[in-house]
Design an enzyme around this catalytic site. Structure first.
Site, PDB file in Angstrom:
ATOM      1  N   GLY A  71      42.779  37.812  38.507  1.00 56.59           N
ATOM      2  CA  GLY A  71      41.997  38.651  39.407  1.00 56.59           C
ATOM      3  C   GLY A  71      41.265  37.852  40.472  1.00 56.59           C
ATOM      4  N   GLN A 179      38.850  45.894  36.325  1.00 56.94           N
ATOM      5  CA  GLN A 179      38.310  46.600  35.158  1.00 56.94           C
ATOM      6  C   GLN A 179      38.889  47.996  34.970  1.00 56.94           C
ATOM      7  OE1 GLN A 179      36.597  45.448  32.704  1.00 56.94           O
ATOM      8  NE2 GLN A 179      35.909  43.494  33.521  1.00 56.94           N
ATOM      9  N   ALA A 200      45.789  40.603  33.940  1.00 55.03           N
ATOM     10  CA  ALA A 200      46.444  40.960  32.677  1.00 55.03           C
ATOM     11  C   ALA A 200      45.502  40.930  31.474  1.00 55.03           C
ATOM     12  CB  ALA A 200      47.621  40.015  32.424  1.00 55.03           C
ATOM     13  N   HIS A 201      44.581  39.950  31.451  1.00 52.53           N
ATOM     14  CA  HIS A 201      43.820  39.765  30.208  1.00 52.53           C
ATOM     15  C   HIS A 201      42.773  40.843  29.957  1.00 52.53           C
ATOM     16  CE1 HIS A 201      39.907  37.831  31.537  1.00 52.53           C
ATOM     17  NE2 HIS A 201      40.604  37.638  32.632  1.00 52.53           N
ATOM     18  N   THR A 237      55.794  28.067  41.286  1.00 50.05           N
ATOM     19  CA  THR A 237      56.724  28.544  40.254  1.00 50.05           C
ATOM     20  C   THR A 237      56.060  29.646  39.433  1.00 50.05           C
ATOM     21  OG1 THR A 237      57.729  26.364  40.180  1.00 50.05           O
ATOM     22  CG2 THR A 237      58.126  27.791  38.279  1.00 50.05           C
ATOM     23  N   CYS A 325      23.772  32.240  33.661  1.00 51.62           N
ATOM     24  CA  CYS A 325      22.858  31.131  33.407  1.00 51.62           C
ATOM     25  C   CYS A 325      23.085  30.070  34.480  1.00 51.62           C
ATOM     26  CB  CYS A 325      23.134  30.560  32.026  1.00 51.62           C
ATOM     27  SG  CYS A 325      21.759  29.630  31.402  1.00 51.62           S
TER      28      CYS A 325
HETATM   29  N1  PLP Z   1      36.915  41.186  39.024  1.00 56.17           N
HETATM   30  C1  PLP Z   1      36.300  41.805  38.012  1.00 56.17           C
HETATM   31  C2  PLP Z   1      35.668  43.126  38.248  1.00 56.17           C
HETATM   32  C3  PLP Z   1      36.248  41.208  36.756  1.00 56.17           C
HETATM   33  O1  PLP Z   1      35.617  41.829  35.757  1.00 56.17           O
HETATM   34  C4  PLP Z   1      36.866  39.950  36.575  1.00 56.17           C
HETATM   35  C5  PLP Z   1      36.803  39.256  35.267  1.00 56.17           C
HETATM   36  O2  PLP Z   1      35.790  39.268  34.592  1.00 56.17           O
HETATM   37  C6  PLP Z   1      37.515  39.356  37.668  1.00 56.17           C
HETATM   38  C7  PLP Z   1      37.507  39.998  38.874  1.00 56.17           C
HETATM   39  C8  PLP Z   1      38.184  38.022  37.538  1.00 56.17           C
HETATM   40  O3  PLP Z   1      39.468  38.163  36.984  1.00 56.17           O
HETATM   41  P1  PLP Z   1      40.194  36.894  36.321  1.00 56.17           P
HETATM   42  O4  PLP Z   1      39.453  36.581  35.070  1.00 56.17           O
HETATM   43  O5  PLP Z   1      41.599  37.358  36.067  1.00 56.17           O
HETATM   44  O6  PLP Z   1      40.154  35.804  37.324  1.00 56.17           O
END
Ligand code: PLP
Length: 391
Positions: A71, A179, A200-201, A237, A325
């Protein structure tokens, strides 16, 4: 001790079906998707299947799907790519104060390079008013970037209305849907999007792989330079194993969405109602209706969020604060501050986020532990004692 994972907005467990789909791509089908031999073609076919699976989930064309490292990269590529490709003596970007740092910090970096950025605030409910977006627009606005669902509150933003504004003025429209994808229906046509980021995660796929959806005809400069992979839009790649996992996760999300979202919302509401009824001086942050089915963000007066998360972890409950933090000091969450919470309220807030795999027993365990932990922490809080004496 039962370990309960209620931090699914941070990351999710791999679905077993995703794990199974990925396995052959480690040791057997390890070809480079750009190679013309049998091994390469096996990998390429798998990547193309995944492209179709992701496209179907967000109602896009497979050719509009570009695989990325996640993301964060997709967000960076959208903002930087549009701004760099845009012509004109001045350039302006509209985004919001509640974005994830992947957008917020990218926008601030762009700002340092001479682009003007408007950070539109959200209401107390965590939702941005499209009229505020409209007011921020200028003749030189090149991009509007508004997240679909907020990661801390789960608040769902009115993208359809904002998409309409963007279309009417011929301004590109990007959303960080990291999200929302997999949890609620996402349709790039209905929302009027030109660009969308997903990861994906967050939907039971692997870490380190995501997608940038780029509507056909959108002009943006690639963020990184190299070979001709992903049709010149994202060289490097392809992470074939990860992409296969993302594809499978997308397919599962589409199949399970209606059922998952109903189950998660019921469990989330039970958790929330249980906490509100058992814990005095607790409240929900943000809108309770226009939000993701899996997210609850609550504040607990006279509780310090970080300490609370650690105390809960010691009793087997994993959740999180929105606080970052930095340099030893716990800064209150920028999202909670942007919706008008006082620093002490923001610092007393904790997020619980569920998934397809959250069980009713997990919620029962959390409801056993949370009220008792709040009581214990308040018992040693000088602020709480002082307030109790005063009242
Ligand atoms: N955008 C949002 C709203 C997210 O919650 C997150 C991850 O916490 C990200 C972007 C970042 O995505 P990634 O962990 O795949 O870089």
């Amino acid at each position: 001790m039962r370990r309960v994972y209620l931090d699914n907005n941070a990351t999710t467990v791999l679905a077993p079906e995703v794990f199974a789909a990925m396995q052959p791509f480690w040791l057997e089908n390890y070809g480079n998707a750009s190679s013309i031999h049998w091994f390469g073609q096996k990998a390429k076919a798998a990547v193309e299947t995944a492209r179709e699976q992701v496209a179907k989930l967000i109602h896009a064309r497979p050719s509009e799907i570009v695989f990325t490292s996640g993301g964060t990269e997709a967000d960076n590529a959208s903002l930087v790519g549009i701004v760099e490709a845009a012509r004109g003596a001045t350039k302006h970007l509209v985004t919001t104060a509640i974005e994830h740092h992947a957008v917020l910090h990218t926008a601030k970096s762009i700002e340092k390079n001479g682009v003007t950025v408007s950070f539109v605030r959200a209401g107390a409910n965590g939702i941005v008013d499209p009229a505020d977006i409209e007011r921020a627009l200028r003749p030189d606005t090149v991009l509007i970037s508004v997240m679909h669902a907020n990661n801390e509150l789960g608040a769902i933003q009115p993208l359809e209305e904002i998409g309409r504004l963007a279309r009417e003025r011929d301004i590109y429209f990007h959303t960080d849907a990291v999200q929302s994808v997999g949890k609620i229906p996402v349709d790039v046509e209905r929302l009027g999007l030109d660009l969308l980021s997903l990861s994906a995660h967050k939907l039971h796929g692997p870490k380190g792989v995501g997608v940038l959806y780029i509507r056909k005809g959108t002009i943006l400069k690639p963020l990184i330079h190299g070979g001709h992979d992903e049709r010149d839009r994202r060289p490097g790649t392809e992470n074939v194993t990860g992409i296969v996992g993302l594809g499978k996760a997308a397919e599962l999300a589409r199949e399970h969405m209606a059922e998952d979202s109903e189950r998660m919302a019921a469990l989330r509401d039970r958790l929330e109602e249980g906490i509100l009824s058992k814990v005095p001086l607790s409240a929900v942050n943000g809108d309770r209706t226009q939000r993701l089915p899996n997210t609850a963000n609550l504040r607990f007066d006279y509780i310090e969020g970080e300490g609370f998360v650690i105390a809960l972890d010691l009793r087997g409950i994993a959740c999180s604060t929105g606080a970052a933090c930095s340099s030893g000091a716990v800064e209150p969450s920028h999202v909670l501050s942007a919706i008008g919470l006082r620093p002490d309220q923001a610092r007393s807030s904790v997020r619980f986020s569920l998934s397809r795999y959250t069980a009713a027993e997990d919620i029962d365990a959390a409801l056993e532990v949370i009220p008792a932990t709040v009581e214990r922490l308040r018992a040693v809080s000088p602020h709480y004692k002082k307030a109790a004496i005063a009242s």
